[in-house]
Design a protein around this motif. Structure first.
Motif, PDB file in Angstrom:
ATOM      1  N   PRO A 143      34.350  32.184  36.908  1.00  0.00           N
ATOM      2  CA  PRO A 143      35.689  31.633  37.184  1.00  0.00           C
ATOM      3  C   PRO A 143      36.142  31.699  38.632  1.00  0.00           C
ATOM      4  N   TYR A 144      35.393  32.380  39.508  1.00  0.00           N
ATOM      5  CA  TYR A 144      35.850  32.525  40.893  1.00  0.00           C
ATOM      6  C   TYR A 144      34.882  31.860  41.863  1.00  0.00           C
ATOM      7  N   LEU A 145      35.462  31.155  42.822  1.00  0.00           N
ATOM      8  CA  LEU A 145      34.693  30.488  43.869  1.00  0.00           C
ATOM      9  C   LEU A 145      34.953  31.178  45.200  1.00  0.00           C
ATOM     10  N   VAL A 182      44.820  32.928  46.202  1.00  0.00           N
ATOM     11  CA  VAL A 182      43.548  32.965  46.927  1.00  0.00           C
ATOM     12  C   VAL A 182      43.546  34.199  47.810  1.00  0.00           C
ATOM     13  N   LYS A 183      42.442  34.937  47.808  1.00  0.00           N
ATOM     14  CA  LYS A 183      42.350  36.165  48.593  1.00  0.00           C
ATOM     15  C   LYS A 183      41.184  36.069  49.571  1.00  0.00           C
ATOM     16  N   GLY A 184      41.191  36.939  50.573  1.00  0.00           N
ATOM     17  CA  GLY A 184      40.134  36.942  51.565  1.00  0.00           C
ATOM     18  C   GLY A 184      40.687  37.187  52.956  1.00  0.00           C
ATOM     19  N   LEU A 185      40.004  36.679  53.966  1.00  0.00           N
ATOM     20  CA  LEU A 185      40.404  36.872  55.359  1.00  0.00           C
ATOM     21  C   LEU A 185      40.132  35.599  56.139  1.00  0.00           C
ATOM     22  N   LEU A 186      41.147  35.110  56.851  1.00  0.00           N
ATOM     23  CA  LEU A 186      40.991  33.975  57.759  1.00  0.00           C
ATOM     24  C   LEU A 186      41.453  34.393  59.146  1.00  0.00           C
ATOM     25  N   ALA A 209      38.460  33.411  48.478  1.00  0.00           N
ATOM     26  CA  ALA A 209      37.963  33.351  47.110  1.00  0.00           C
ATOM     27  C   ALA A 209      39.119  33.237  46.139  1.00  0.00           C
ATOM     28  N   GLY A 210      38.864  32.585  45.006  1.00  0.00           N
ATOM     29  CA  GLY A 210      39.872  32.414  43.968  1.00  0.00           C
ATOM     30  C   GLY A 210      39.392  31.404  42.954  1.00  0.00           C
ATOM     31  N   PRO A 211      40.235  30.998  42.021  1.00  0.00           N
ATOM     32  CA  PRO A 211      39.874  29.921  41.106  1.00  0.00           C
ATOM     33  C   PRO A 211      39.483  28.668  41.900  1.00  0.00           C
ATOM     34  N   PRO A 212      38.456  27.939  41.472  1.00  0.00           N
ATOM     35  CA  PRO A 212      37.945  26.809  42.272  1.00  0.00           C
ATOM     36  C   PRO A 212      39.010  25.814  42.698  1.00  0.00           C
ATOM     37  N   ALA A 231      31.346  33.736  41.227  1.00  0.00           N
ATOM     38  CA  ALA A 231      31.311  35.107  40.708  1.00  0.00           C
ATOM     39  C   ALA A 231      32.245  35.217  39.515  1.00  0.00           C
ATOM     40  N   ASP A 232      32.066  36.313  38.765  1.00  0.00           N
ATOM     41  CA  ASP A 232      32.921  36.526  37.592  1.00  0.00           C
ATOM     42  C   ASP A 232      34.166  37.328  37.918  1.00  0.00           C
ATOM     43  N   HIS A 233      34.320  37.760  39.201  1.00  0.00           N
ATOM     44  CA  HIS A 233      35.557  38.412  39.634  1.00  0.00           C
ATOM     45  C   HIS A 233      35.761  38.124  41.114  1.00  0.00           C
ATOM     46  N   ASN A 234      36.991  38.272  41.584  1.00  0.00           N
ATOM     47  CA  ASN A 234      37.288  38.000  42.987  1.00  0.00           C
ATOM     48  C   ASN A 234      36.734  39.129  43.858  1.00  0.00           C
TER      49      ASN A 234
END
Length: 541
Positions: A4-6, A35-39, A51-54, A80-83
């Motif tokens: 579920p996570y891209l 959406v989570k991560g670093l920009l 990363a997050g739902p597509p 992935a199956d988790h964020n």
């Protein structure tokens, strides 16, 4: 079952002078879509992983591509199956990947792209030097066959490595064809551009980086061995971008394979073969307690300690009690985020891995607990578990480094501790007063502002000369002197950023960038709410 996570890794070098204006709307957009991560945003473009739902990740990518300069933005995907991220951060930087060569323009002068399917043929040529531009710990778990490892701890060390290896007997001496690679391609944009400025004629880099190669090239045709380190909770990936077997040591952040995880010195969340013996008993106890709290949170179904959102089922009183339990027995650090004295203390404490209960102070409303501990009431103040009070920033640094000094900040490769302390004393007595008069002229109406600026600039020019030989003040690696002085130089640079860039101090400017773009600096500059006596403090380490 579909995952579920891209995860989307992206970067592009473009001219982005208004990059600071992007931060808030981009952060809000990512938060809206969970959406989570670093920009990272800078004058030279954008870099990061989200990363997050597509559909939500695609919404962020579509928003970026609305700008014509990013219309051709390319990203690399993994599912992935988790964020793999705990929160979302949009950060402003001076470079989206820090090399410390300000005039470089990868958008105009990068090397020749080589597609993954053509890479094997290129690197098999006998006259091609193959260079892995990543950091040493990344190379340790996987690389291309025959690649040269520069053994760098930071990308900013790369220009010095090139200079050394271009000399007779070096890996680059007499060579013209150089092929370079990195995780996603961004470092190679800069490294190949830099190589061209140094006179290398035929410079190539792997388009899309290792990740694109592992996604594109079949394992039975691959010239890659091992796994590729990635900067999220996956830790490593292999061919097909399948998650690898590695885990991170939560103490030293080294990637650990099966052998390290089975080693007698591995203790989950506490130590591994790389950092075994480098922590004090107090630090080991703190790490073990942190791991215990994380395990308990997982059993309860609560949010990870690194998350920004708290469990909706846990009351405020329960959260405070849990935090107080985790902080019990730790030293108490009274700090103010923007104070350079407090900054230097936090740098040493974080580097040494010493967990503290951080209490962020509002200088106009100092808490009574600070006044009781230190009547002079100027931050930083560190109250040890036995009641000992350290009131000076340099005193706190020395105490922390004597507990744990893995990279030998107190024993530089050139010079001595006495020499470093003498330079710091001169900095504190000469440069700091001049800095104050440059930054806050209205506070010193009777002072000669021109004379103060001249004093400050003379000191900085001397630092630039000292840095020209090795990149750091006392040898090739950071030391106590670098970390004690850089927060104040950063303050000077912030008075007038345009003027700072125009000063003839290239070594000083690159030296400062190595701090401000480091993970350690990002850690110590985390924003915390003001501390109140009826609330738990914040775990800082």
């Amino acid at each position: 079952m579909s995952q579920p996570y891209l995860t989307a890794a992206l970067y592009q070098f473009i001219d982005l002078p208004e990059f600071a204006q992007w931060q808030q709307p981009l952060q809000a957009l990512c938060d809206q879509h969970q959406v989570k991560g670093l920009l990272l945003l800078a004058h030279e473009g954008i870099n990061g992983t989200i990363a997050g739902p597509p559909g939500d990740v695609q919404a962020v990518l579509d928003w970026l591509k609305r700008d014509p300069r990013l219309a051709n933005l390319v990203h690399k995907e993994a599912h992935a199956d988790h964020n793999p991220f705990y929160r979302m951060r949009v950060r402003l930087k001076q470079e989206i990947v820090t090399l410390g060569v300000p005039a470089l323009n990868p958008a105009l002068n990068a090397g020749q792209y080589v597609k993954p399917e053509d890479w094997n043929a290129l690197i098999s040529q006998p006259d091609v030097v193959l260079v892995d531009t990543r950091n040493d710990y990344e190379v340790g778990i996987g690389s291309f066959e025959g690649a040269v490892n520069p053994h760098t701890k930071s990308f900013t060390e790369f220009p010095q490595w090139v200079a050394e290896q271009s000399q007779p007997g070096g890996a680059l001496h007499g060579k013209q064809k150089v092929a370079m690679f990195c995780t996603g391609g961004i470092r190679c944009e800069k490294s190949t551009a830099y190589m061209k400025t140094q006179g290398f004629e035929d410079v190539y880099h792997l388009e899309g980086g290792i990740l694109k190669y592992l996604e594109t090239v079949d394992a039975d045709e691959s010239m890659w061995w091992g796994d590729c380190f990635v900067f999220d909770e996956r830790v490593s990936v292999g061919h097909g971008l399948v998650r690898g077997p590695h885990q991170l040591c939560r103490s030293c952040r080294m990637p650990l394979g099966a052998d390290e995880l089975a080693h007698a010195h591995y203790v989950r969340g506490v130590a591994c073969p790389y950092c075994h013996g480098s922590r004090t008993p107090e630090q080991l106890q703190s790490l073990a307690e942190r791991q215990r709290q994380m395990d308990l949170a997982q059993e309860r179904g609560d949010t990870h300690l690194g998350h920004t959102q708290a469990s909706s089922q846990q009351s405020r009183q329960q959260k405070v009690a849990a935090q107080q339990e985790a902080l019990q027995g730790l030293p108490v650090l009274y700090s103010f985020r923007r104070c350079p004295y407090a900054m230097r203390a936090r740098l040493a404490l974080a580097y040494a891995g010493i967990a503290c209960q951080l209490r962020e102070v509002v200088l106009k409303d100092k808490p009574q607990a600070l006044l009781d501990a230190s009547p002079k009431a100027s931050v930083p103040v560190l109250v040890l578990a036995d009641g000992t009070v350290l009131e000076e920033s340099l005193e706190i640094m020395l105490w922390a480094l004597r507990q744990n000094d893995p990279d030998q900040w107190l024993r530089p490769t050139a010079g001595s501790l006495d020499e470093m302390q003498a330079l710091i004393a001169r900095h504190d007595s000469e440069f700091k007063p001049a800095l104050d008069r440059c930054k806050y002229p209205s506070r010193y109406p009777q002072e000669d502002a021109v004379a103060a600026a001249a004093t400050a600039q003379a000191f900085l020019a001397a630092l630039n000369r000292q840095l020209s030989t090795s990149g750091y003040l006392y040898g090739r690696d950071p030391s106590l002197a670098d970390m004690a002085i850089r927060p104040f130089v950063r303050q000077f640079a912030g008075i007038d950023e345009a003027a700072w860039q125009n000063h003839p101090w290239p070594h000083l400017q690159a030296w400062l960038l190595r701090l401000t773009d480091s993970a350690l600096f990002e850690q110590v500059m985390e924003k915390y709410p003001a501390w109140h006596p009826d609330e738990a403090g914040v775990l800082f380490r």
